[in-house]
Design a protein around this motif. Structure first.
Motif, mmCIF file in Angstrom:
data_model
loop_
_atom_site.group_PDB
_atom_site.id
_atom_site.type_symbol
_atom_site.label_atom_id
_atom_site.label_comp_id
_atom_site.label_asym_id
_atom_site.label_seq_id
_atom_site.Cartn_x
_atom_site.Cartn_y
_atom_site.Cartn_z
ATOM 1 N N GLY A 1 -0.394 -15.699 -1.050
ATOM 2 C CA GLY A 1 -1.265 -16.208 0.145
ATOM 3 C C GLY A 1 -2.163 -15.578 0.834
ATOM 4 N N GLY A 2 -2.288 -14.219 -0.070
ATOM 5 C CA GLY A 2 -3.161 -13.324 0.615
ATOM 6 C C GLY A 2 -2.718 -12.195 1.773
ATOM 7 N N VAL A 3 -1.472 -12.558 2.422
ATOM 8 C CA VAL A 3 -0.446 -11.874 3.739
ATOM 9 C C VAL A 3 -0.720 -10.386 3.748
ATOM 10 C CG1 VAL A 3 1.225 -11.888 5.011
ATOM 11 C CG2 VAL A 3 0.402 -13.585 4.411
ATOM 12 N N ARG A 4 -1.052 -9.696 4.058
ATOM 13 C CA ARG A 4 -0.905 -7.926 3.917
ATOM 14 C C ARG A 4 0.052 -7.325 4.524
ATOM 15 N NH1 ARG A 4 -5.056 -5.464 0.801
ATOM 16 N NH2 ARG A 4 -4.942 -4.077 2.256
ATOM 17 N N LEU A 5 0.648 -6.394 4.402
ATOM 18 C CA LEU A 5 1.604 -5.650 5.600
ATOM 19 C C LEU A 5 1.950 -4.821 5.663
ATOM 20 C CD1 LEU A 5 5.113 -8.052 5.162
ATOM 21 C CD2 LEU A 5 2.674 -7.604 8.119
ATOM 22 N N PRO A 6 1.129 -3.375 6.721
ATOM 23 C CA PRO A 6 0.465 -2.027 6.424
ATOM 24 C C PRO A 6 2.323 -1.421 5.658
ATOM 25 C CG PRO A 6 1.536 -2.819 8.201
ATOM 26 C CD PRO A 6 1.438 -3.524 7.692
ATOM 27 N N VAL A 7 2.096 -0.469 4.974
ATOM 28 C CA VAL A 7 3.023 0.070 4.073
ATOM 29 C C VAL A 7 3.503 1.529 5.508
ATOM 30 C CG1 VAL A 7 3.863 2.098 2.755
ATOM 31 C CG2 VAL A 7 2.438 -0.623 1.979
ATOM 32 N N PRO A 8 4.977 1.160 5.739
ATOM 33 C CA PRO A 8 5.770 1.917 6.488
ATOM 34 C C PRO A 8 5.373 3.624 5.797
ATOM 35 C CG PRO A 8 7.671 1.026 5.909
ATOM 36 C CD PRO A 8 6.175 1.200 4.969
ATOM 37 N N ALA A 9 4.746 4.203 7.205
ATOM 38 C CA ALA A 9 5.018 5.546 6.638
ATOM 39 C C ALA A 9 5.895 6.782 6.164
ATOM 40 C CB ALA A 9 4.722 6.770 7.774
ATOM 41 N N GLY A 10 7.450 6.492 5.785
ATOM 42 C CA GLY A 10 8.402 7.065 5.232
ATOM 43 C C GLY A 10 7.898 6.178 3.774
ATOM 44 N N LEU A 11 7.265 5.400 3.292
ATOM 45 C CA LEU A 11 7.522 4.517 1.867
ATOM 46 C C LEU A 11 6.466 4.749 1.478
ATOM 47 C CD1 LEU A 11 9.165 3.141 -0.346
ATOM 48 C CD2 LEU A 11 7.773 0.566 0.627
ATOM 49 N N ALA A 12 4.896 5.169 1.385
ATOM 50 C CA ALA A 12 3.994 5.671 1.605
ATOM 51 C C ALA A 12 3.464 6.375 0.524
ATOM 52 C CB ALA A 12 3.116 6.836 2.717
ATOM 53 N N GLY A 13 4.437 7.442 -0.203
ATOM 54 C CA GLY A 13 4.696 8.731 -1.066
ATOM 55 C C GLY A 13 5.036 7.382 -2.236
ATOM 56 N N ALA A 14 5.788 6.458 -2.320
ATOM 57 C CA ALA A 14 6.863 5.490 -3.183
ATOM 58 C C ALA A 14 5.442 4.877 -4.071
ATOM 59 C CB ALA A 14 7.349 4.780 -2.644
ATOM 60 N N PRO A 15 5.767 4.676 -5.475
ATOM 61 C CA PRO A 15 4.838 4.077 -6.344
ATOM 62 C C PRO A 15 4.749 2.842 -6.453
ATOM 63 C CG PRO A 15 6.972 4.098 -7.482
ATOM 64 C CD PRO A 15 7.262 5.715 -6.148
ATOM 65 N N ASP A 16 2.821 2.610 -6.349
ATOM 66 C CA ASP A 16 2.799 0.893 -6.181
ATOM 67 C C ASP A 16 3.211 0.110 -7.536
ATOM 68 O OD1 ASP A 16 0.828 1.765 -4.687
ATOM 69 O OD2 ASP A 16 -0.781 1.729 -5.737
ATOM 70 N N GLY A 17 3.755 -1.225 -6.961
ATOM 71 C CA GLY A 17 4.101 -2.358 -7.128
ATOM 72 C C GLY A 17 5.594 -2.854 -6.914
ATOM 73 N N PRO A 18 6.066 -3.378 -7.429
ATOM 74 C CA PRO A 18 7.002 -4.334 -6.635
ATOM 75 C C PRO A 18 8.419 -4.226 -5.874
ATOM 76 C CG PRO A 18 6.924 -4.626 -9.037
ATOM 77 C CD PRO A 18 6.327 -3.564 -9.007
ATOM 78 N N TYR A 19 8.485 -4.306 -4.972
ATOM 79 C CA TYR A 19 9.722 -4.296 -4.514
ATOM 80 C C TYR A 19 10.204 -5.215 -3.002
ATOM 81 C CZ TYR A 19 8.239 0.719 -4.427
ATOM 82 O OH TYR A 19 7.988 1.909 -5.620
#
Length: 360
Positions: free
Chosen positions: A253-271
């Protein structure tokens, strides 16, 4: 120490306990937390010697007691039913294990008096159990377990049949009772709040497996996987499937949430991101809180709190908020998610730890 070493229990074609290993120290309070049919009672029966494991071993203080019947073990059990001797006074109920053990009259009087004082039963020692309230009957059963001075005390949802006030009263008393004994206490419950109130250590169970064991607060705050996080959540854990792409989580639906600072280094992909119902709020709890627009499905008011059931994207959430709030079904409201309290899990359901990039 009580050790379960790779214990399995199979009944017919069903595995009730699957490869459980635990080490419980003397003087510790250990909570078995899990839903109905998760294996709590079966595991306690194996600990007590009421059942024999299909595989694995039970070791107590270095001695293999696998298959040793409960009659030959120094074990005490308290069930959710009020199990007392109806024709015996409270005094005689409490004294019964001491009399069976051949204790002299002075010892019986001293130990019964001590247990009765601890459990506030002194005024009722001459009464029969049927003349007691439910809470007093359960305290009598607890006192009988305490005077036995068992090395292992098993409590199988002992407060389940009590009313709310009595449950809260005994929950507050039990840690004190446990702290004054050197026994190993094992307490089974379906309620996460009860585990948190009791403290000690918690083993979370799911389908006969222990998913995590450790200090209760640590298991609650840092679950090893999504199953553990869901087990330790009531109301249910709020979750949503999303995909990390750079600095944003993208949802349908196009919703975007900012990534928490602590997760910034995690690889892109599904969570899968999860958070507790009380971490969803009507007001911005911090500057980092993210507003989202959700649709109300149901509102429940329980005393001084409101449970607001919400639909957001493809997810169904529950917000636990203080105060009495009235919302109409299908009403659209703005709520806030605080990224500081988010938990993230990979496709296999494993928690993404802070060392791997997720802030606690």
């Amino acid at each position: 120490m009580l050790e379960l070493r790779n214990v399995t229990k199979v009944v017919g074609a069903e595995t009730h306990i699957d490869g459980v290993s635990l080490a419980l120290a003397h003087g510790s309070l250990n909570v078995l937390l899990g839903p109905t049919l998760s294996g709590k009672t079966t595991l306690m029966r194996l600990m007590a010697g009421l059942d024999r494991p299909t595989a694995g071993s039970v070791v107590f203080d270095g001695v293999d007691v696998t298959g040793v019947p409960v009659q030959k073990r120094n074990v005490a059990m308290v069930y959710q039913q009020f199990i007392n001797y109806p024709a015996m006074t409270v005094y005689e109920n409490i004294a019964s294990p001491l009399r069976v053990a051949g204790a002299d009259r002075t010892t019986v009087k001293r130990e019964v008096g001590r247990a009765a004082e601890l459990l506030r039963l002194t005024p009722y020692l001459d009464r029969l159990p049927l003349n007691l309230s439910g809470g007093q009957q359960q305290r009598t059963a607890l006192a009988r377990a305490i005077v036995k001075k068992a090395g292992l005390v098993l409590l199988d949802e002992p407060l389940a049949n009590l009313d709310y006030k009595l449950r809260e009263e005994l929950r507050a008393e039990l840690p004190k009772i446990f702290s004054e004994s050197g026994a190993i206490f094992v307490y089974a419950t379906t309620e996460p709040s009860e585990a948190l109130l009791l403290g000690g250590f918690t083993a979370t169970l799911s389908e006969g497996r222990v998913t995590q064991f450790g200090p209760t607060v640590e298991v609650f705050r840092r679950p090893a996987d999504l199953i553990t996080a869901k087990t330790f959540a009531d109301p249910p854990l709020n979750t949503i499937a999303l995909r990390k792409k750079g600095a944003a989580f993208e949802l349908d639906g196009g919703v975007r949430l900012p990534v928490p600072a602590g997760l910034a280094g995690a690889p892109d992909g599904p969570y899968v991101v999860g958070f507790q119902p009380h971490h969803l709020s009507l007001q911005r709890a911090s500057a980092a809180a993210v507003p989202v627009t959700a649709k109300v499905t149901v509102t429940e008011i329980t005393g001084s709190e409101s449970f607001v059931h919400l639909a957001f994207a493809d997810a169904r959430w529950v917000m636990l908020t203080p105060g009495i709030h009235h919302f109409d079904p299908d009403e659209t409201i703005e709520v806030f998610v605080d990224p500081r309290h988010l938990m993230a899990f990979d496709e296999a359901g494993r928690a993404v730890r802070p060392a791997e990039g997720l802030a606690a």
